[in-house]
Scaffold this motif. Structure first.
Motif, short mmCIF file in Angstrom:
data_model
loop_
_atom_site.label_atom_id
_atom_site.label_comp_id
_atom_site.label_asym_id
_atom_site.label_seq_id
_atom_site.Cartn_x
_atom_site.Cartn_y
_atom_site.Cartn_z
N ILE A 169 -13.61 129.66 34.96
CA ILE A 169 -14.89 130.12 35.48
C ILE A 169 -15.14 129.43 36.82
CG2 ILE A 169 -17.36 130.30 35.06
CD1 ILE A 169 -16.60 129.74 32.04
N THR A 170 -15.23 130.21 37.87
CA THR A 170 -15.46 129.65 39.20
C THR A 170 -16.63 130.38 39.86
OG1 THR A 170 -13.87 131.19 40.18
CG2 THR A 170 -13.03 129.03 39.50
N GLY A 171 -17.11 129.83 40.93
CA GLY A 171 -18.20 130.46 41.67
C GLY A 171 -19.52 129.76 41.42
N THR A 172 -20.37 129.77 42.43
CA THR A 172 -21.65 129.07 42.35
C THR A 172 -22.72 129.89 41.64
OG1 THR A 172 -22.26 129.94 44.52
CG2 THR A 172 -21.16 127.80 44.46
N GLN A 173 -22.41 131.13 41.27
CA GLN A 173 -23.43 131.97 40.63
C GLN A 173 -23.65 131.61 39.17
OE1 GLN A 173 -20.35 132.86 41.38
NE2 GLN A 173 -19.65 134.72 40.34
N HIS A 174 -22.75 130.79 38.60
CA HIS A 174 -22.83 130.44 37.19
C HIS A 174 -23.42 129.04 37.00
CE1 HIS A 174 -20.34 133.93 36.51
NE2 HIS A 174 -19.33 133.41 37.18
N LEU A 175 -23.91 128.79 35.79
CA LEU A 175 -24.30 127.46 35.37
C LEU A 175 -23.29 126.99 34.33
CD1 LEU A 175 -26.35 125.06 35.22
CD2 LEU A 175 -27.47 126.33 33.37
N TRP A 203 -32.69 127.41 34.59
CA TRP A 203 -31.79 128.24 35.40
C TRP A 203 -32.16 129.72 35.27
CZ3 TRP A 203 -27.84 131.83 34.02
CH2 TRP A 203 -26.96 132.16 35.05
N LEU A 204 -32.41 130.17 34.04
CA LEU A 204 -32.80 131.56 33.83
C LEU A 204 -34.12 131.87 34.52
CD1 LEU A 204 -31.87 131.94 30.05
CD2 LEU A 204 -30.73 133.07 31.96
N ALA A 205 -35.09 130.97 34.37
CA ALA A 205 -36.39 131.19 34.98
C ALA A 205 -36.29 131.27 36.50
CB ALA A 205 -37.36 130.07 34.57
N ALA A 206 -35.44 130.42 37.08
CA ALA A 206 -35.26 130.43 38.53
C ALA A 206 -34.65 131.75 39.01
CB ALA A 206 -34.38 129.25 38.97
N ARG A 207 -33.93 132.41 38.11
CA ARG A 207 -33.32 133.71 38.42
C ARG A 207 -34.27 134.87 38.12
NH1 ARG A 207 -28.55 134.92 39.15
NH2 ARG A 207 -28.67 136.72 37.74
N GLY A 208 -35.45 134.55 37.59
CA GLY A 208 -36.40 135.59 37.25
C GLY A 208 -36.11 136.27 35.94
N GLU A 209 -35.29 135.64 35.09
CA GLU A 209 -34.95 136.21 33.79
C GLU A 209 -35.78 135.57 32.68
OE1 GLU A 209 -30.84 136.52 32.71
OE2 GLU A 209 -30.18 136.42 34.80
N PRO A 210 -35.99 136.29 31.58
CA PRO A 210 -36.68 135.69 30.44
C PRO A 210 -35.89 134.48 29.92
CG PRO A 210 -36.48 138.08 30.17
CD PRO A 210 -35.61 137.70 31.32
#
Length: 220
Positions: A169-175, A203-210
């Motif tokens: 798993i790579t990339g900055t889009q993931h936690l 992390w979810l809240a910062a993305r606007g997700e429930p």
């Protein structure tokens, strides 16, 4: 026979065309009782389809005690007491992190919110932990993880085996939260105090997700 039509988008993974026939044959040839029951073997994938997956928690293999495993990593049937020790430690950390923990060990309500509770092997001979780790299941785990990594996802990687799979798993889009395993042998080496549940919700809240309701099946 396993009904792959219940797997939704997961059924499109190459594993089911290239690896599943051999794994299925090996399971049918097994003379020992296999856990969990066949109808629950793919429960994690059935409950959390790829388009709904927001969090991935990787386990190793199902609980080898009859009546415990029901197809989701770390989860047990709601009547199981006492809890398996790793799950008990997860609940201790959950209570420290969020102030409370579920009343039973049944984590299906996590799965219905997009938390994929995936084991590295989806079967185990009764009484023999790790007995099917080399049966061929790993290809499925790796393909599932690769599929989830196509969209921003939070990963809880507890212990070296999970972290080895998570290395793809790579990339900055993931936690990615990588700590010691919640097993009694290692929980005090970094699992306790890691606050993974609040970190994922932040992390979810910062993305606007429930956020995930980690604590009460009936709660908001």
């Amino acid at each position: 026979m396993t009904d792959l039509s219940r797997l939704g988008g997961w059924a499109e993974l190459p594993f089911f065309a290239t690896d599943w026939p051999a794994v299925s044959a090996a399971l049918q040839a097994e003379t020992r009782p296999i856990l969990p029951p066949e109808t629950q073997r793919f429960a994690a994938l059935e409950l959390t389809p790829p388009e709904a997956t927001r969090v991935v928690i990787l386990g190793q293999d199902p609980y080898p005690t009859p009546g415990h495993a029901h197809g989701l990593a770390f989860s047990v049937e709601p009547d199981v007491t006492p809890l398996p020790r790793s799950l008990g430690n997860i609940y201790k950390e959950l209570a420290d992190d969020l102030g409370t923990a579920p009343l039973t060990g049944d984590l299906r309500f996590w799965a219905r919110q997009g938390v994929l509770l995936l084991n590295t092997a989806l079967s185990v001979p009764a009484g023999e932990a790790g007995g099917h780790l080399k049966l061929g299941w790993r290809a499925l785990t790796e393909q599932v993880v690769a599929r989830t990594a196509q969209t921003p996802t939070a990963y809880l990687l507890w212990g070296k085996p999970a972290q080895k799979i998570g290395a793809q798993i790579t990339g900055t889009q993931h936690l990615k939260i990588e700590t010691a395993h919640p097993s009694p042998l290692s929980a005090r080496r970094g699992f306790f105090g890691s606050a993974p549940f609040s970190r994922i919700n932040d992390w979810l809240a910062a993305r606007g997700e429930p956020i995930i309701n980690w604590t009460r099946p009936e709660g908001p």
